[in-house]
Design a protein around this motif. Sequence first.
Motif, short mmCIF file in Angstrom:
data_model
loop_
_atom_site.label_atom_id
_atom_site.label_comp_id
_atom_site.label_asym_id
_atom_site.label_seq_id
_atom_site.Cartn_x
_atom_site.Cartn_y
_atom_site.Cartn_z
N GLN A 143 147.21 140.51 49.12
CA GLN A 143 146.03 139.64 49.09
C GLN A 143 145.86 138.99 47.72
OE1 GLN A 143 144.00 138.80 51.68
NE2 GLN A 143 145.53 139.87 52.90
N ALA A 144 146.06 139.77 46.65
CA ALA A 144 145.96 139.20 45.31
C ALA A 144 147.05 138.15 45.09
CB ALA A 144 146.08 140.31 44.26
N ALA A 145 148.25 138.40 45.63
CA ALA A 145 149.34 137.43 45.50
C ALA A 145 149.01 136.14 46.23
CB ALA A 145 150.64 138.03 46.04
N LEU A 146 148.35 136.26 47.40
CA LEU A 146 147.97 135.07 48.16
C LEU A 146 146.94 134.26 47.39
CD1 LEU A 146 148.00 133.33 50.71
CD2 LEU A 146 146.30 134.90 51.70
N ARG A 147 145.93 134.94 46.84
CA ARG A 147 144.91 134.22 46.06
C ARG A 147 145.54 133.57 44.83
NH1 ARG A 147 141.98 138.95 47.34
NH2 ARG A 147 142.38 139.83 45.28
N TYR A 148 146.44 134.29 44.20
CA TYR A 148 147.14 133.75 43.02
C TYR A 148 147.94 132.51 43.39
CZ TYR A 148 150.34 133.79 38.98
OH TYR A 148 151.05 133.45 37.86
N ALA A 149 148.67 132.59 44.51
CA ALA A 149 149.48 131.46 44.95
C ALA A 149 148.61 130.25 45.28
CB ALA A 149 150.32 131.85 46.16
N LEU A 150 147.49 130.48 45.96
CA LEU A 150 146.60 129.36 46.32
C LEU A 150 146.04 128.69 45.07
CD1 LEU A 150 144.65 130.91 49.34
CD2 LEU A 150 146.40 129.12 49.41
N MET A 151 145.70 129.49 44.07
CA MET A 151 145.16 128.91 42.84
C MET A 151 146.20 128.03 42.15
SD MET A 151 142.49 128.58 41.07
CE MET A 151 141.50 129.82 41.89
N HIS A 152 147.45 128.50 42.13
CA HIS A 152 148.48 127.72 41.45
C HIS A 152 148.98 126.55 42.30
CE1 HIS A 152 148.89 130.03 37.75
NE2 HIS A 152 148.55 131.07 38.49
N VAL A 153 148.85 126.65 43.61
CA VAL A 153 149.11 125.48 44.44
C VAL A 153 148.08 124.40 44.13
CG1 VAL A 153 148.97 124.61 46.81
CG2 VAL A 153 150.31 126.66 46.31
N PHE A 154 146.83 124.81 43.99
CA PHE A 154 145.77 123.87 43.62
C PHE A 154 146.07 123.20 42.28
CE2 PHE A 154 141.63 123.48 41.27
CZ PHE A 154 141.18 122.33 41.93
N GLY A 155 146.45 124.01 41.28
CA GLY A 155 146.80 123.44 39.98
C GLY A 155 148.01 122.54 40.05
N GLY A 156 149.01 122.92 40.86
CA GLY A 156 150.20 122.10 41.01
C GLY A 156 149.91 120.77 41.67
N ILE A 157 148.99 120.76 42.64
CA ILE A 157 148.61 119.50 43.30
C ILE A 157 147.95 118.56 42.29
CG2 ILE A 157 147.03 118.50 45.00
CD1 ILE A 157 147.58 120.96 46.75
N LEU A 158 147.06 119.10 41.47
CA LEU A 158 146.41 118.28 40.45
C LEU A 158 147.45 117.71 39.48
CD1 LEU A 158 143.32 120.51 39.55
CD2 LEU A 158 143.32 118.41 40.91
N PHE A 159 148.38 118.56 39.05
CA PHE A 159 149.41 118.13 38.11
C PHE A 159 150.27 117.04 38.73
CE2 PHE A 159 151.67 119.42 34.18
CZ PHE A 159 152.80 118.65 34.32
N PHE A 160 150.69 117.25 39.98
CA PHE A 160 151.57 116.28 40.64
C PHE A 160 150.86 114.96 40.89
CE2 PHE A 160 153.68 114.47 44.43
CZ PHE A 160 154.96 114.34 43.90
N ALA A 161 149.57 115.03 41.25
CA ALA A 161 148.81 113.80 41.46
C ALA A 161 148.71 113.00 40.16
CB ALA A 161 147.42 114.13 41.99
N GLY A 162 148.44 113.71 39.07
CA GLY A 162 148.40 113.03 37.78
C GLY A 162 149.75 112.47 37.39
N LEU A 163 150.81 113.24 37.68
CA LEU A 163 152.17 112.78 37.36
C LEU A 163 152.51 111.51 38.12
CD1 LEU A 163 154.91 113.36 36.02
CD2 LEU A 163 155.49 114.77 37.99
N GLY A 164 152.10 111.44 39.39
CA GLY A 164 152.38 110.25 40.18
C GLY A 164 151.71 109.00 39.63
N ILE A 165 150.53 109.19 39.02
CA ILE A 165 149.82 108.03 38.45
C ILE A 165 150.43 107.62 37.12
CG2 ILE A 165 147.60 107.23 37.56
CD1 ILE A 165 146.25 109.07 39.61
N VAL A 166 150.65 108.59 36.22
CA VAL A 166 151.13 108.23 34.88
C VAL A 166 152.58 107.76 34.92
CG1 VAL A 166 149.53 109.85 33.80
CG2 VAL A 166 151.87 110.59 34.28
N ALA A 167 153.34 108.15 35.97
CA ALA A 167 154.73 107.72 36.06
C ALA A 167 154.83 106.20 36.24
CB ALA A 167 155.43 108.42 37.21
#
Length: 560
Positions: A143-167
Amino acid sequence: MTDALAAMSPAYPLIVGSLAVLLFRRGVVQDALALLAPLAALALVWLVPEGTSVPLQWLGLQLHPVASDWLARLFGTAFALAAAAGVLFALDRRSTMERAAALLYAGAAMGVAFAGDLATLFVYWELMAIGSTLVVLAGGASQAALRYALMHVFGGILFFAGLGIVAAEPGGLALRVFQAGSPGSWLLLAGILVNAGAPPVSAWVADAYPRASWSGAVFLSAFTTKAAVYVLIRLFPGEAVLVPIGLFMAIYALVYALIENDIRRMLSYSIVGQVGFMLVAVGIGSEHALAAAAAHAFVHILYKSLLMMAAGAILRATGEIRLSALGGLAKLMPVTAAAMVVGGFSLAAVPFTAGFVSKSAIMAALADDHAALAWFLLTAVSAGSFLYAGLRLPFFALVNGKAPDTVAPLPVSMKLAMLVMAAFNLAIGFSPALLARLAPPIGAVKVLSADHILFQLQLIVAAGICFGVLLKLLAPKSRITIDFDWLWRELPAAVLGRLIRARKQLQGFFEPVLTTARSGIGERFPVWAVRLLEAGNWRTGDIALAATALLGLALLVAAV
């Protein structure tokens, strides 16, 4: 030869080692491969020439998979040392999955440090999230691993969205300095801050890290948050918003660490607080401040790995990690006790420890920038750190209370790993020039001057007096602390439960009324009207008749 080395990222030995570990059963060969991988990575950190590798053309993009400078070497050295010490500490841990995941995790962090463009950095960034999630999962905390993964998926989506714009901007995928003034840069910054453990998602650190195994937490403490600090130094130096965020993190973590009963949760909160120190320095943005942030990240990896090792050793030997259930372990576990004291003193910036050197560099950078409020608050937090890391933790775990009759013996590899990391902390403390060689801009800071040492000792004495006065208040107690994670762990379930209960009450209230209405409709209207009002099933013929009527009506309207 030079061109070949320039294309060799220090991440490769760790990633290859992760795959090789899966090919062999636990034994001497697997142990040797696991130890060799971080040592080979450390050698490459210093063999890769400075500069960027030959550009690689891929899908119309120009990529630089490898880039090296003093900053990459500093973080790469720290990551390699942490990986090597962590593998040594975990030699007795019989989990091939955790060992392979830890090497993958370390390799991804190393790849982040030596990435030469934003696309390469993002690939390693996401690989780091996968490796760290598997480390948590290997400890049995699904359960902790699932919550951890979801949090970092959220962070990764933000990072990738920003990357798509600045690229799409003129700089493309090149590593460059951003100002948080456009949607793309704000999204990039937000994605990085998720990994740094910034508010309001700071609680993922204290949620996930203590759920790993006694060895897995050592790896988790070393890479993710420090890789985020590295990326902030690269992309957002001098970003003013980082100063208040870092100050909040430092104060917030101090409060929770002072009341926490679980040792590893206490140390996890401490990670957030120490990263707060680094974010403040990055936000100041001067050459000295950025080097001080990098130096503190390096030192933090050393002493936090040491503290997590000590906590893991206690957990393995006693089966207990709560301060309220421990005590008197100093005589039974002298090496662990020494590791905990050295690590705690280094965290609290006691003179002649590594933490004293790096925090002195940060405080000097704040003084040079005339950041009086930040200097005052971080000085107070540093004194408070001695309360929980230098006094509360060792006193209640090692001295106070009755010692257990016996503890499980620790293997030599665990003791050796702790001794090595303690030696690094003391070596830098007694010879600050060792750290200055890795981060040259901090070389001018007078660390071991008499007035500086005396000032720090005054803070330590004041903290000691506070500890004596507040001893009963600081005594560990079994409790549940509510943190930001309540917002996504408890609040949604509570709201959903209330909505379900409200729906059932409304249904019970209106059901008799609806039943009466249905019977009245059935008596006065034809069957098709009842079905229409109740949204019931229609026969195929009725549907065809209604469709024909509507079509005819549409034709009449069109003709008119």
